[in-house]
Scaffold this motif. Structure first.
Motif, PDB file in Angstrom:
ATOM      1  N   ALA A 301       9.313  27.579  49.285  1.00 32.39           N
ATOM      2  CA  ALA A 301      10.470  27.600  50.565  1.00 32.39           C
ATOM      3  C   ALA A 301      10.776  29.502  50.042  1.00 32.39           C
ATOM      4  CB  ALA A 301      11.663  26.582  50.602  1.00 32.39           C
ATOM      5  N   LEU A 302      10.366  29.849  50.907  1.00 28.68           N
ATOM      6  CA  LEU A 302      11.103  31.481  50.902  1.00 28.68           C
ATOM      7  C   LEU A 302      12.027  31.238  51.856  1.00 28.68           C
ATOM      8  CD1 LEU A 302       8.079  33.200  50.869  1.00 28.68           C
ATOM      9  CD2 LEU A 302       9.399  32.334  49.274  1.00 28.68           C
ATOM     10  N   ALA A 303      13.300  32.663  52.237  1.00 32.78           N
ATOM     11  CA  ALA A 303      14.144  32.490  52.984  1.00 32.78           C
ATOM     12  C   ALA A 303      13.651  32.621  54.298  1.00 32.78           C
ATOM     13  CB  ALA A 303      15.150  33.790  52.375  1.00 32.78           C
ATOM     14  N   ASN A 304      12.729  33.257  54.940  1.00 33.53           N
ATOM     15  CA  ASN A 304      12.251  33.303  55.728  1.00 33.53           C
ATOM     16  C   ASN A 304      10.424  32.845  56.078  1.00 33.53           C
ATOM     17  OD1 ASN A 304      10.487  35.467  54.291  1.00 33.53           O
ATOM     18  ND2 ASN A 304      10.259  36.935  55.593  1.00 33.53           N
ATOM     19  N   GLY A 305      10.587  31.861  55.027  1.00 37.49           N
ATOM     20  CA  GLY A 305       8.863  31.373  55.852  1.00 37.49           C
ATOM     21  C   GLY A 305       8.726  30.510  54.642  1.00 37.49           C
ATOM     22  N   LEU A 306       7.331  31.046  54.007  1.00 39.33           N
ATOM     23  CA  LEU A 306       7.182  29.448  52.884  1.00 39.33           C
ATOM     24  C   LEU A 306       5.852  30.651  52.138  1.00 39.33           C
ATOM     25  CD1 LEU A 306       4.295  28.013  53.778  1.00 39.33           C
ATOM     26  CD2 LEU A 306       6.023  27.435  55.193  1.00 39.33           C
ATOM     27  N   GLU A 307       5.386  29.593  50.984  1.00 39.41           N
ATOM     28  CA  GLU A 307       4.559  30.533  50.545  1.00 39.41           C
ATOM     29  C   GLU A 307       3.866  29.777  49.550  1.00 39.41           C
ATOM     30  OE1 GLU A 307       5.009  33.959  47.176  1.00 39.41           O
ATOM     31  OE2 GLU A 307       4.476  32.279  45.978  1.00 39.41           O
ATOM     32  N   ALA A 308       2.446  29.458  49.980  1.00 42.44           N
ATOM     33  CA  ALA A 308       1.300  28.040  49.168  1.00 42.44           C
ATOM     34  C   ALA A 308       0.445  29.691  48.555  1.00 42.44           C
ATOM     35  CB  ALA A 308       0.678  28.214  50.820  1.00 42.44           C
ATOM     36  N   VAL A 309      -0.098  28.663  47.706  1.00 35.89           N
ATOM     37  CA  VAL A 309      -0.885  29.357  46.877  1.00 35.89           C
ATOM     38  C   VAL A 309      -2.392  28.829  47.102  1.00 35.89           C
ATOM     39  CG1 VAL A 309      -1.899  29.144  44.180  1.00 35.89           C
ATOM     40  CG2 VAL A 309       0.577  29.277  45.081  1.00 35.89           C
ATOM     41  N   ASP A 310      -3.709  30.011  46.941  1.00 37.38           N
ATOM     42  CA  ASP A 310      -4.906  29.464  47.538  1.00 37.38           C
ATOM     43  C   ASP A 310      -5.340  29.001  45.944  1.00 37.38           C
ATOM     44  OD1 ASP A 310      -5.986  31.362  45.656  1.00 37.38           O
ATOM     45  OD2 ASP A 310      -7.406  32.346  47.576  1.00 37.38           O
ATOM     46  N   PRO A 311      -6.673  28.393  46.362  1.00 33.37           N
ATOM     47  CA  PRO A 311      -7.149  27.190  45.076  1.00 33.37           C
ATOM     48  C   PRO A 311      -7.670  27.760  43.765  1.00 33.37           C
ATOM     49  CG  PRO A 311      -8.664  26.489  47.089  1.00 33.37           C
ATOM     50  CD  PRO A 311      -7.811  27.724  47.300  1.00 33.37           C
ATOM     51  N   TRP A 312      -7.791  29.836  43.801  1.00 32.62           N
ATOM     52  CA  TRP A 312      -7.651  30.562  42.660  1.00 32.62           C
ATOM     53  C   TRP A 312      -6.745  30.952  42.362  1.00 32.62           C
ATOM     54  CZ3 TRP A 312     -10.926  30.280  47.291  1.00 32.62           C
ATOM     55  CH2 TRP A 312     -11.708  29.141  46.790  1.00 32.62           C
ATOM     56  N   GLY A 313      -5.377  30.820  43.230  1.00 34.31           N
ATOM     57  CA  GLY A 313      -4.217  31.271  42.711  1.00 34.31           C
ATOM     58  C   GLY A 313      -3.503  32.804  43.082  1.00 34.31           C
ATOM     59  N   THR A 314      -4.539  33.411  44.233  1.00 37.01           N
ATOM     60  CA  THR A 314      -3.770  33.503  44.961  1.00 37.01           C
ATOM     61  C   THR A 314      -2.372  33.482  45.896  1.00 37.01           C
ATOM     62  OG1 THR A 314      -5.894  35.169  45.089  1.00 37.01           O
ATOM     63  CG2 THR A 314      -4.546  35.566  46.863  1.00 37.01           C
ATOM     64  N   ARG A 315      -1.292  34.484  45.991  1.00 33.55           N
ATOM     65  CA  ARG A 315      -0.393  33.866  46.332  1.00 33.55           C
ATOM     66  C   ARG A 315      -0.320  34.334  48.164  1.00 33.55           C
ATOM     67  NH1 ARG A 315       4.317  35.509  43.843  1.00 33.55           N
ATOM     68  NH2 ARG A 315       3.404  37.047  42.637  1.00 33.55           N
ATOM     69  N   VAL A 316       0.232  33.423  49.029  1.00 30.65           N
ATOM     70  CA  VAL A 316       0.012  33.713  50.927  1.00 30.65           C
ATOM     71  C   VAL A 316       1.336  33.610  50.966  1.00 30.65           C
ATOM     72  CG1 VAL A 316      -1.408  33.830  52.945  1.00 30.65           C
ATOM     73  CG2 VAL A 316      -2.395  32.752  51.074  1.00 30.65           C
ATOM     74  N   ARG A 317       2.364  34.438  51.090  1.00 33.36           N
ATOM     75  CA  ARG A 317       3.333  34.094  52.372  1.00 33.36           C
ATOM     76  C   ARG A 317       3.168  33.813  54.271  1.00 33.36           C
ATOM     77  NH1 ARG A 317       7.568  37.194  48.675  1.00 33.36           N
ATOM     78  NH2 ARG A 317       7.492  36.217  46.540  1.00 33.36           N
ATOM     79  N   LEU A 318       3.946  33.463  54.745  1.00 36.61           N
ATOM     80  CA  LEU A 318       3.319  32.523  55.809  1.00 36.61           C
ATOM     81  C   LEU A 318       5.286  33.214  56.434  1.00 36.61           C
ATOM     82  CD1 LEU A 318       1.142  29.716  55.500  1.00 36.61           C
ATOM     83  CD2 LEU A 318       0.581  31.977  56.172  1.00 36.61           C
ATOM     84  N   ILE A 319       5.237  34.159  57.246  1.00 35.73           N
ATOM     85  CA  ILE A 319       6.578  34.285  57.125  1.00 35.73           C
ATOM     86  C   ILE A 319       6.506  34.705  58.934  1.00 35.73           C
ATOM     87  CG2 ILE A 319       7.423  35.337  54.767  1.00 35.73           C
ATOM     88  CD1 ILE A 319       6.614  38.461  56.273  1.00 35.73           C
ATOM     89  N   ARG A 320       8.071  34.610  59.120  1.00 30.69           N
ATOM     90  CA  ARG A 320       8.451  34.612  60.502  1.00 30.69           C
ATOM     91  C   ARG A 320       9.218  36.402  60.727  1.00 30.69           C
ATOM     92  NH1 ARG A 320       8.836  36.277  65.248  1.00 30.69           N
ATOM     93  NH2 ARG A 320      10.063  35.187  67.021  1.00 30.69           N
ATOM     94  N   VAL A 321       8.744  37.237  61.324  1.00 31.55           N
ATOM     95  CA  VAL A 321       9.991  38.295  61.438  1.00 31.55           C
ATOM     96  C   VAL A 321      10.005  38.053  62.856  1.00 31.55           C
ATOM     97  CG1 VAL A 321       8.979  38.962  59.077  1.00 31.55           C
ATOM     98  CG2 VAL A 321       7.673  39.909  61.150  1.00 31.55           C
TER      99      VAL A 321
END
Length: 321
Positions: A301-321
């Motif tokens: 969980a993030l303050a403005n959304g969430l962070e997920a990690v793809d199968p190879w460890g690359t992080r993707v932040r899904l946010i609402r602005v």
């Protein structure tokens, strides 16, 4: 500087003797066989927001994005630099002076694609690149867009491009037609004065139009970015897949050309730390979180959304602005 001289200069910078050679290099960069503006890319339900890179030489890389791409330095310290346009952050660089350079056969960043607001802006930038003798790795007409490829000082790939109007994109059964044809440099440069390099900084409307990743397995990557994250497939060809939101040609490209079978990324190396996908509405973000958790993804969980990690460890932040 005449248009012809600019054309020859660009070919030299791309290490090519002909437009066909430059198009071939661009074909390798996008995985296409030989042969919409940013407002559209930005008003889709999801769009790319910003990118964070780990770099060894912070000053050198930050200066490159400032001087070559034209980004404005918003904030800078001994450990990080924030760059963007019109006060909007597009790129963050994190200093990792002891890090090893991420190998090109590892999963990670293939290129960050900076989308110009107009074709004329792309022309102005090309004159800027030529006048400053910026090394290029290829340029091509992709039908949906016109693109130039280059690398930053630590080998992170960059695309600078302008979209054609979406009314000109050709769709068939959910797949958009793309190619890597020769870029018509004289026609592009006819939009600007090639004798004057007037690209002092990136235009305010410049955005990150799409991301292109190296992945270890294409089917697994599609399961994550399509099945779990929710981007829609727009094209699949030759070891690469392209996905988008809202029928953009692609917000995300993925390939296995150098990285087939790659395992987990080493977060102690340079390269892509994370990138963000921005949601237009809160309910889209809520649906994203539910899909991610049901899919068993690692979610924070993030303050403005969430962070997920793809199968190879690359992080993707899904946010609402």
């Amino acid at each position: 500087m005449t248009a012809d001289l600019t054309r020859r200069t660009l070919l030299q910078l791309a290490g090519a003797t002909s437009l066909a050679m430059a198009a071939a290099a661009a074909a390798r960069a996008e995985g296409m066989p030989q042969g919409g503006g940013p407002t559209y890319a930005s008003r889709t339900p999801m769009r790319v927001g910003m990118v964070t890179l780990r770099v060894k030489n912070l000053d050198k890389v930050a200066d490159y994005y400032r001087d070559v791409i034209g980004l404005t330095v918003i904030e800078r310290s001994a450990t990080a630099a924030t760059l963007g346009t019109a006060g909007i952050t597009l790129l963050v660089l994190e200093a990792r002076p002891e890090a090893a350079i991420e190998p090109r056969n590892a999963a990670g960043l293939y290129h960050t694609a900076f989308l110009m607001p107009s074709r004329k802006d792309l022309a102005r930038w090309l004159v800027h690149a030529a006048s400053h003798r910026v090394p290029l790795s290829g340029f091509a007409d992709h039908l949906v867009s016109e693109s130039v490829y280059l690398d930053d000082p630590e080998g992170n790939g960059i695309e600078v491009y302008a979209d054609r109007d979406p009314s000109q994109w050709q769709w068939s059964e959910g797949s958009v037609k793309m190619a890597s044809d020769e870029l018509n440099i004289p026609d592009l440069l006819s939009l600007t004065n090639t004798r004057v390099a007037d690209y002092a900084k990136a235009p305010d409307g410049l955005r990150v139009g799409h991301m292109h990743l190296r992945v270890g397995d294409l089917a697994e990557a599609e399961r994550f970015y399509h099945g779990t994250v929710g981007l829609d497939p727009t094209r699949r060809r030759g070891g690469a897949a392209f996905l988008s939101s809202g029928r953009y040609h692609h917000h995300l490209g993925m390939n296995v050309w150098q990285s087939q079978g790659a395992g987990q990324r080493d977060d102690q190396t340079t390269g892509l730390a994370w990138f963000s996908l921005v949601m237009a509405k809160q309910d889209i973000l809520a649906a994203q979180e539910e899909r991610l958790r049901k899919g068993g993804a690692q979610v924070t969980a993030l303050a403005n959304g969430l962070e997920a990690v793809d199968p190879w460890g690359t992080r993707v932040r899904l946010i609402r602005v």
